[in-house]
Design an enzyme around this catalytic site. Structure first.
Site, PDB file in Angstrom:
ATOM      1  N   CYS A 132      13.362  12.139   5.448  1.00 44.91           N
ATOM      2  CA  CYS A 132      13.611  11.735   6.835  1.00 44.91           C
ATOM      3  C   CYS A 132      15.072  11.961   7.227  1.00 44.91           C
ATOM      4  CB  CYS A 132      13.229  10.277   7.016  1.00 44.91           C
ATOM      5  SG  CYS A 132      14.066   9.219   5.824  1.00 44.91           S
ATOM      6  N   GLU A 185      10.845   1.807   9.602  1.00 44.78           N
ATOM      7  CA  GLU A 185      11.721   2.954   9.282  1.00 44.78           C
ATOM      8  C   GLU A 185      10.924   4.202   9.586  1.00 44.78           C
ATOM      9  OE1 GLU A 185      14.782   2.573   8.416  1.00 44.78           O
ATOM     10  OE2 GLU A 185      14.769   0.431   8.016  1.00 44.78           O
ATOM     11  N   LYS A 225       0.841  -1.199   0.000  1.00 46.51           N
ATOM     12  CA  LYS A 225       0.000   0.000   0.000  1.00 46.51           C
ATOM     13  C   LYS A 225       0.880   1.255   0.000  1.00 46.51           C
ATOM     14  CE  LYS A 225      -2.088   2.484   3.185  1.00 46.51           C
ATOM     15  NZ  LYS A 225      -2.058   3.794   2.500  1.00 46.51           N
ATOM     16  N   GLU A 239       9.925  16.319  15.162  1.00 50.55           N
ATOM     17  CA  GLU A 239      10.117  16.276  13.708  1.00 50.55           C
ATOM     18  C   GLU A 239       9.101  17.201  13.028  1.00 50.55           C
ATOM     19  OE1 GLU A 239       8.870  12.776  11.427  1.00 50.55           O
ATOM     20  OE2 GLU A 239      10.809  12.813  10.409  1.00 50.55           O
TER      21      GLU A 239
HETATM   22  P1  NAD Z   1       2.388   8.012   8.062  1.00 43.15           P
HETATM   23  O1  NAD Z   1       2.890   7.195   9.193  1.00 43.15           O
HETATM   24  O2  NAD Z   1       1.256   8.912   8.287  1.00 43.15           O
HETATM   25  O3  NAD Z   1       1.951   7.066   6.842  1.00 43.15           O
HETATM   26  C1  NAD Z   1       2.834   6.156   6.247  1.00 43.15           C
HETATM   27  C2  NAD Z   1       2.029   5.026   5.623  1.00 43.15           C
HETATM   28  O4  NAD Z   1       1.385   4.300   6.651  1.00 43.15           O
HETATM   29  C3  NAD Z   1       0.918   5.499   4.678  1.00 43.15           C
HETATM   30  O5  NAD Z   1       0.837   4.615   3.579  1.00 43.15           O
HETATM   31  C4  NAD Z   1      -0.311   5.392   5.548  1.00 43.15           C
HETATM   32  O6  NAD Z   1      -1.505   5.221   4.824  1.00 43.15           O
HETATM   33  C5  NAD Z   1       0.017   4.153   6.367  1.00 43.15           C
HETATM   34  N1  NAD Z   1      -0.726   4.016   7.620  1.00 43.15           N
HETATM   35  C6  NAD Z   1      -1.228   4.997   8.424  1.00 43.15           C
HETATM   36  N2  NAD Z   1      -1.900   4.442   9.463  1.00 43.15           N
HETATM   37  C7  NAD Z   1      -1.798   3.111   9.326  1.00 43.15           C
HETATM   38  C8  NAD Z   1      -2.296   1.996  10.078  1.00 43.15           C
HETATM   39  N3  NAD Z   1      -3.043   2.144  11.170  1.00 43.15           N
HETATM   40  N4  NAD Z   1      -2.006   0.762   9.653  1.00 43.15           N
HETATM   41  C9  NAD Z   1      -1.246   0.573   8.542  1.00 43.15           C
HETATM   42  N5  NAD Z   1      -0.783   1.576   7.768  1.00 43.15           N
HETATM   43  C10 NAD Z   1      -1.058   2.827   8.166  1.00 43.15           C
HETATM   44  O7  NAD Z   1       3.653   8.787   7.512  1.00 43.15           O
HETATM   45  P2  NAD Z   1       3.694   9.881   6.358  1.00 43.15           P
HETATM   46  O8  NAD Z   1       3.119  11.148   6.891  1.00 43.15           O
HETATM   47  O9  NAD Z   1       3.162   9.295   5.101  1.00 43.15           O
HETATM   48  O10 NAD Z   1       5.271  10.033   6.163  1.00 43.15           O
HETATM   49  C11 NAD Z   1       6.071  10.919   6.863  1.00 43.15           C
HETATM   50  C12 NAD Z   1       6.868  10.191   7.929  1.00 43.15           C
HETATM   51  O11 NAD Z   1       7.634   9.149   7.343  1.00 43.15           O
HETATM   52  C13 NAD Z   1       7.870  11.090   8.619  1.00 43.15           C
HETATM   53  O12 NAD Z   1       7.811  10.859   9.998  1.00 43.15           O
HETATM   54  C14 NAD Z   1       9.209  10.628   8.071  1.00 43.15           C
HETATM   55  O13 NAD Z   1      10.310  10.843   8.900  1.00 43.15           O
HETATM   56  C15 NAD Z   1       8.955   9.174   7.876  1.00 43.15           C
HETATM   57  N6  NAD Z   1       9.915   8.611   6.929  1.00 43.15           N
HETATM   58  C16 NAD Z   1      10.886   7.782   7.400  1.00 43.15           C
HETATM   59  C17 NAD Z   1      11.836   7.251   6.531  1.00 43.15           C
HETATM   60  C18 NAD Z   1      12.919   6.312   7.008  1.00 43.15           C
HETATM   61  O14 NAD Z   1      13.530   5.662   6.172  1.00 43.15           O
HETATM   62  N7  NAD Z   1      13.175   6.210   8.291  1.00 43.15           N
HETATM   63  C19 NAD Z   1      11.774   7.577   5.177  1.00 43.15           C
HETATM   64  C20 NAD Z   1      10.777   8.441   4.747  1.00 43.15           C
HETATM   65  C21 NAD Z   1       9.843   8.943   5.632  1.00 43.15           C
END
Ligand code: NAD
Length: 480
Positions: free
Chosen positions: A283, A249, A174, A384
């Site tokens: 990130c 991650e 997803k 963040e």
């Molecule tokens: P998010 O956690 O809101 O969403 C990420 C994904 O998780 C989306 O596809 C979302 O639909 C899904 N999701 C949300 N709730 C869920 C649930 N209950 N069950 C399963 N899936 C669910 O994050 P975002 O706002 O899309 O991304 C930004 C964040 O990602 C920032 O905190 C950033 O630091 C982090 N990030 C980390 C890395 C890394 O490699 N460490 C890389 C890129 C981004």
């Protein structure tokens, strides 16, 4: 209006409920597409397709898998412009960035794991004196779930999918509901490359429904997730009682530590990039800049000078340095942190305001913002923000800056600028981060372990680490 569909069992499909979610274009704030609001039933269909494909895919030869992954990579390269335009439009990132980084890296992910799987080996241990030999099998897990965020949409989506299928698993994946477009376009390429149906199933929808259905599914045995720390904590809570394998991650709040003895010009140029690339929505961005006191005033003037030259513009223009933030709620969140910084005594050295672009008045643009803070304890140095906002503050000694760098709940990456080798060794040992860059930033070699410590995550991606995650090792002991 583009209507995105799920890709299940090798076919594009509408969601069973026929419910749809609006998808916004960040550069003008208009709805330009709709994505399936997929439910548990859609995820179940994706799972059924995956489990049916598994016996044959997991027994396919490494050469056959490798050939298909490399073909996907080549097709992405052939379609680079189409994918880059879609990524830029859907995410708000400058087209130059999508062309140079996002899509080439997505292609590299498939090529890299297409090659890596042919080199992935397991150990054997001779038990000397016991007349026995042990060998390790590394077997695919079965059906795995891959969930990715919006900041580097295809880049991070494929960073999970490629090793998962290379290792012989079948996948229910997803992408973020905010940026689904390139994952949708990938479906055509999977077909053209001859990936057998059911090996990779792409379900679109909200995290709370489609994502939740993936993590709760009793037979999806492993979850590879990239996203926010609070979502990661929720996933861990749901998955732990089912003993799923987890790779998380998560967020970062990375220090960028600048010593007076660094190569100044190189540092300055890279620091502009590590602060504001992709509107600061990476990130790994170095959002806390610590500068040795003796060069602090010089750095401040030079850095602000460079930041003011960055061109904020429509993502499709090749001269744009800073495009749009990904969504209205995200823009509002970032703006709220600028207010918090002011309340806490931070001084806005440049930026801080929403930008209205002519003809795109409803786009989500924000000036690159530099805030001078007095203490590392303030909210903008601890939480963040994930936008074009960095803080700067001076430091006196190596010990002081180490303490500040580590005094944060995150531990993803850190950058040090210095020409002192011994200091480099001392500090990289002590920094609490999964990745330390010395005199560079975001230089990536896909063989290296990638991931964070503390609340930045659990587990490592990249190279054989990813292939180990997506396999179960089994020891076989033979007495002779
Ligand atoms: P998010 O956690 O809101 O969403 C990420 C994904 O998780 C989306 O596809 C979302 O639909 C899904 N999701 C949300 N709730 C869920 C649930 N209950 N069950 C399963 N899936 C669910 O994050 P975002 O706002 O899309 O991304 C930004 C964040 O990602 C920032 O905190 C950033 O630091 C982090 N990030 C980390 C890395 C890394 O490699 N460490 C890389 C890129 C981004």
């Amino acid at each position: 209006m583009i209507k995105i569909q799920n890709f299940i069992n090798g076919k594009f499909e509408n969601p069973i409920s026929d419910e749809w979610i609006d998808n916004y274009c960040p550069s003008d704030g208009e709805v330009y597409g709709q994505i399936p609001n997929s439910s548990k039933q859609d995820v179940e269909n994706a799972y059924n397709a995956a489990i049916e494909a598994f016996p044959s895919w997991s027994k396919s030869t490494l050469e056959a898998r490798s050939r298909i992954l490399i073909k996907i990579s080549e097709l992405l390269e052939t379609n680079l412009l189409r994918f880059a335009e879609a990524e830029s439009k859907n995410n708000g990132k400058p087209i130059s960035l999508a062309k140079a980084i996002d899509i080439p890296r997505a292609a590299s992910n498939f090529r890299f794991f297409g090659n890596a799987i042919t080199q992935f080996a397991s150990e054997s241990h001779e038990s000397i004196g016991q007349n026995a030999i042990n060998y390790t099998l590394r077997q695919p897990i079965g059906v795995v779930g891959c969930i990715s965020p919006w900041n580097l949409p295809l880049y991070l989506f494929t960073w999970k999918i490629a090793p998962a299928i290379a290792a012989g698993n079948c996948v229910v994946a997803k992408p973020s509901e905010v940026t689904p477009m390139t994952a949708y376009l990938l479906g055509d390429i999977l077909k053209e490359a001859g990936l057998p149906k059911g090996v990779l199933n792409i379900v679109h929808g909200l995290g709370s429904t489609a994502g939740q259905a993936i993590i709760e599914h009793p037979n999806i045995k492993a979850i590879s997730f990239t996203g926010g720390t609070s979502t990661g904590a929720h996933i861990a809570k749901v998955a732990a009682p089912m003993f799923k394998k987890l790779s998380l991650e998560l967020g970062g709040k990375n220090p960028n530590i600048i010593f007076a003895d660094c190569d100044y010009d190189d540092m300055l140029e890279t620091t502009v990039r590590s602060s504001f690339a992709n509107q600061g929505q990476i990130c790994l961005c170095g959002s806390r800049i610590f500068v040795e006191a003796s060069i602090y005033e010089r750095f401040k003037i030079d850095f602000i000078g460079k930041v003011k030259q960055l061109k904020i513009g429509h993502p499709s223009e090749s001269s744009t340095d800073i495009g749009a933030l990904v969504s209205k709620p995200h823009l509002e969140k970032v703006l709220s942190y600028i207010d918090i910084a002011k309340d806490e005594g931070g001084k806005i050295l440049c930026g801080g305001n929403r930008v209205t672009l002519k003809d795109y008045e409803n786009g989500y643009y924000l000036e690159p913002t530099v805030i001078e803070v007095k203490t590392n304890d303030c909210s903008v140095n601890q939480e963040e923000i994930f936008g074009p906002v960095v803080t700067i503050m001076p430091f006196e000694t190596e010990d002081d800056v180490l303490e500040m760098a580590n005094k944060v709940k995150y531990g993803l990456s850190a950058t040090i600028w210095t020409n002192n080798l011994k200091r480099t060794m001392r500090m990289s040992n002590k920094l609490q981060a999964g990745i330390v860059w010395i005199n560079t930033w975001m230089l990536r070699d896909l063989r290296t372990p990638f991931g964070g410590i503390k609340v930045s995550g659990v587990g490592r991606e990249g190279g054989f680490e990813a292939l180990r995650f997506f396999t179960e090792s089994k020891n076989v002991c033979i007495k002779y």
